[in-house]
Structures are given as C-alpha cells and as structure tokens.
Design a protein around this motif. Structure first.
Motif, PDB file in Angstrom:
ATOM      1  N   CYS A  28       0.812  -1.226   0.000  1.00  0.00           N
ATOM      2  CA  CYS A  28       0.000   0.000   0.000  1.00  0.00           C
ATOM      3  C   CYS A  28       0.846   1.277   0.000  1.00  0.00           C
ATOM      4  N   VAL A  29       2.111   1.186   0.372  1.00  0.00           N
ATOM      5  CA  VAL A  29       2.962   2.382   0.405  1.00  0.00           C
ATOM      6  C   VAL A  29       3.905   2.453  -0.796  1.00  0.00           C
ATOM      7  N   ILE A  30       3.997   1.373  -1.561  1.00  0.00           N
ATOM      8  CA  ILE A  30       4.855   1.361  -2.751  1.00  0.00           C
ATOM      9  C   ILE A  30       4.057   1.943  -3.922  1.00  0.00           C
ATOM     10  N   LYS A  31       4.496   3.100  -4.398  1.00  0.00           N
ATOM     11  CA  LYS A  31       3.800   3.788  -5.488  1.00  0.00           C
ATOM     12  C   LYS A  31       4.244   3.276  -6.854  1.00  0.00           C
ATOM     13  N   LEU A  32       5.496   2.816  -6.966  1.00  0.00           N
ATOM     14  CA  LEU A  32       6.039   2.340  -8.224  1.00  0.00           C
ATOM     15  C   LEU A  32       7.016   1.216  -7.925  1.00  0.00           C
ATOM     16  N   ARG A  33       6.979   0.178  -8.749  1.00  0.00           N
ATOM     17  CA  ARG A  33       7.916  -0.939  -8.608  1.00  0.00           C
ATOM     18  C   ARG A  33       8.384  -1.328  -9.997  1.00  0.00           C
ATOM     19  N   ILE A  34       9.709  -1.268 -10.196  1.00  0.00           N
ATOM     20  CA  ILE A  34      10.296  -1.632 -11.475  1.00  0.00           C
ATOM     21  C   ILE A  34      11.310  -2.747 -11.221  1.00  0.00           C
ATOM     22  N   GLY A  35      11.164  -3.850 -11.937  1.00  0.00           N
ATOM     23  CA  GLY A  35      12.121  -4.953 -11.845  1.00  0.00           C
ATOM     24  C   GLY A  35      12.980  -4.986 -13.090  1.00  0.00           C
ATOM     25  N   ILE A  36      14.287  -5.122 -12.910  1.00  0.00           N
ATOM     26  CA  ILE A  36      15.224  -5.136 -14.025  1.00  0.00           C
ATOM     27  C   ILE A  36      15.981  -6.459 -14.007  1.00  0.00           C
ATOM     28  N   ASN A  37      15.876  -7.191 -15.100  1.00  0.00           N
ATOM     29  CA  ASN A  37      16.590  -8.446 -15.271  1.00  0.00           C
ATOM     30  C   ASN A  37      17.391  -8.387 -16.553  1.00  0.00           C
ATOM     31  N   SER A  38      18.378  -9.255 -16.646  1.00  0.00           N
ATOM     32  CA  SER A  38      19.118  -9.383 -17.891  1.00  0.00           C
ATOM     33  C   SER A  38      18.244 -10.125 -18.892  1.00  0.00           C
ATOM     34  N   SER A  39      17.979  -9.526 -20.036  1.00  0.00           N
ATOM     35  CA  SER A  39      17.120 -10.163 -21.031  1.00  0.00           C
ATOM     36  C   SER A  39      17.881 -11.154 -21.906  1.00  0.00           C
ATOM     37  N   ILE A  40      19.203 -11.056 -21.938  1.00  0.00           N
ATOM     38  CA  ILE A  40      19.994 -11.950 -22.774  1.00  0.00           C
ATOM     39  C   ILE A  40      20.194 -13.298 -22.093  1.00  0.00           C
ATOM     40  N   PHE A  41      20.565 -13.260 -20.833  1.00  0.00           N
ATOM     41  CA  PHE A  41      20.790 -14.483 -20.072  1.00  0.00           C
ATOM     42  C   PHE A  41      19.846 -14.483 -18.884  1.00  0.00           C
ATOM     43  N   CYS A  42      19.457 -15.637 -18.464  1.00  0.00           N
ATOM     44  CA  CYS A  42      18.606 -15.734 -17.271  1.00  0.00           C
ATOM     45  C   CYS A  42      19.507 -15.597 -16.049  1.00  0.00           C
ATOM     46  N   SER A  43      19.798 -14.376 -15.703  1.00  0.00           N
ATOM     47  CA  SER A  43      20.727 -14.069 -14.629  1.00  0.00           C
ATOM     48  C   SER A  43      20.112 -14.363 -13.267  1.00  0.00           C
ATOM     49  N   LYS A  44      20.953 -14.761 -12.327  1.00  0.00           N
ATOM     50  CA  LYS A  44      20.486 -14.975 -10.959  1.00  0.00           C
ATOM     51  C   LYS A  44      20.328 -13.662 -10.206  1.00  0.00           C
ATOM     52  N   THR A  45      20.985 -12.613 -10.691  1.00  0.00           N
ATOM     53  CA  THR A  45      20.902 -11.323 -10.014  1.00  0.00           C
ATOM     54  C   THR A  45      19.741 -10.503 -10.565  1.00  0.00           C
ATOM     55  N   LEU A  50      11.963   0.931  -6.169  1.00  0.00           N
ATOM     56  CA  LEU A  50      10.683   1.247  -5.546  1.00  0.00           C
ATOM     57  C   LEU A  50      10.563   2.743  -5.335  1.00  0.00           C
ATOM     58  N   GLN A  51       9.357   3.281  -5.499  1.00  0.00           N
ATOM     59  CA  GLN A  51       9.076   4.669  -5.142  1.00  0.00           C
ATOM     60  C   GLN A  51       8.145   4.668  -3.945  1.00  0.00           C
ATOM     61  N   ILE A  52       8.528   5.416  -2.921  1.00  0.00           N
ATOM     62  CA  ILE A  52       7.741   5.546  -1.697  1.00  0.00           C
ATOM     63  C   ILE A  52       7.587   7.044  -1.429  1.00  0.00           C
ATOM     64  N   ASP A  53       6.404   7.484  -1.026  1.00  0.00           N
ATOM     65  CA  ASP A  53       6.172   8.915  -0.810  1.00  0.00           C
ATOM     66  C   ASP A  53       6.289   9.355   0.645  1.00  0.00           C
ATOM     67  N   SER A  54       6.498   8.443   1.552  1.00  0.00           N
ATOM     68  CA  SER A  54       6.588   8.787   2.975  1.00  0.00           C
ATOM     69  C   SER A  54       7.920   8.312   3.544  1.00  0.00           C
ATOM     70  N   ASN A  55       8.635   9.213   4.192  1.00  0.00           N
ATOM     71  CA  ASN A  55       9.912   8.842   4.797  1.00  0.00           C
ATOM     72  C   ASN A  55       9.720   7.805   5.901  1.00  0.00           C
ATOM     73  N   ASN A  56       8.659   7.934   6.691  1.00  0.00           N
ATOM     74  CA  ASN A  56       8.415   6.963   7.761  1.00  0.00           C
ATOM     75  C   ASN A  56       8.198   5.560   7.198  1.00  0.00           C
ATOM     76  N   ASP A  57       7.419   5.460   6.119  1.00  0.00           N
ATOM     77  CA  ASP A  57       7.189   4.161   5.482  1.00  0.00           C
ATOM     78  C   ASP A  57       8.481   3.613   4.890  1.00  0.00           C
ATOM     79  N   ALA A  58       9.286   4.479   4.299  1.00  0.00           N
ATOM     80  CA  ALA A  58      10.550   4.050   3.708  1.00  0.00           C
ATOM     81  C   ALA A  58      11.487   3.498   4.774  1.00  0.00           C
TER      82      ALA A  58
END
Length: 78
Positions: A28-45, A50-58
C-alpha cells in the motif's frame, strides 16, 4: 517528499521468497515498482526500484529489507 529505494538481489533463487513477502506487506505504500533483469541471459541477479512517498514508510521498509542476507540497498530522496 519522494523516495526511491534500489534493491540489488545477488541470487534471486535464495532471496526472492523473503523479499516478495516484505514487498507484499508494504504494497500500500509502494507507489512504483520496477524490476530489471538481464534479457539476454537468465541471470540470478536482479534489481528492483521502488518509489515511496513517505519517509516513515521508507524507514520501516528499509529495516525489514536489510535483514535479508546479501541484498544491497541504495536510497535517493527528492
């Protein structure tokens, strides 16, 4: 205030379940979530941004995330 939290996951197979539980708990406090993976290889990393609008929630979210072994966190505040 807008806060971006970057999460680097060194091994998705190990950290993914615990990380997803925390992100679901704070959905409910996460306004944006972007996941980045390697598209060439199925990387383990992975990177999640995340974007959060409240310092207390962060702060609460960060406290739980740092308990996951080996993940790295970075934060930007605007």
């Amino acid at each position: 205030m807008t806060i971006f939290i970057g999460i680097k996951i060194p091994d998705k197979e190990i950290q993914a379940v615990e990380l997803q539980k925390i992100l679901t708990k704070f959905n409910c406090v996460i306004k944006l979530r972007i996941g980045i993976n390697s598209s060439i290889f199925c990387s383990k990393t992975g990177i999640i941004i995340l974007q959060i609008d409240s310092n207390n929630d962060a702060i609460l979210l960060e406290k739980e995330l740092i308990e996951i072994s080996e993940i790295e966190l970075q934060k930007m505040i605007f």
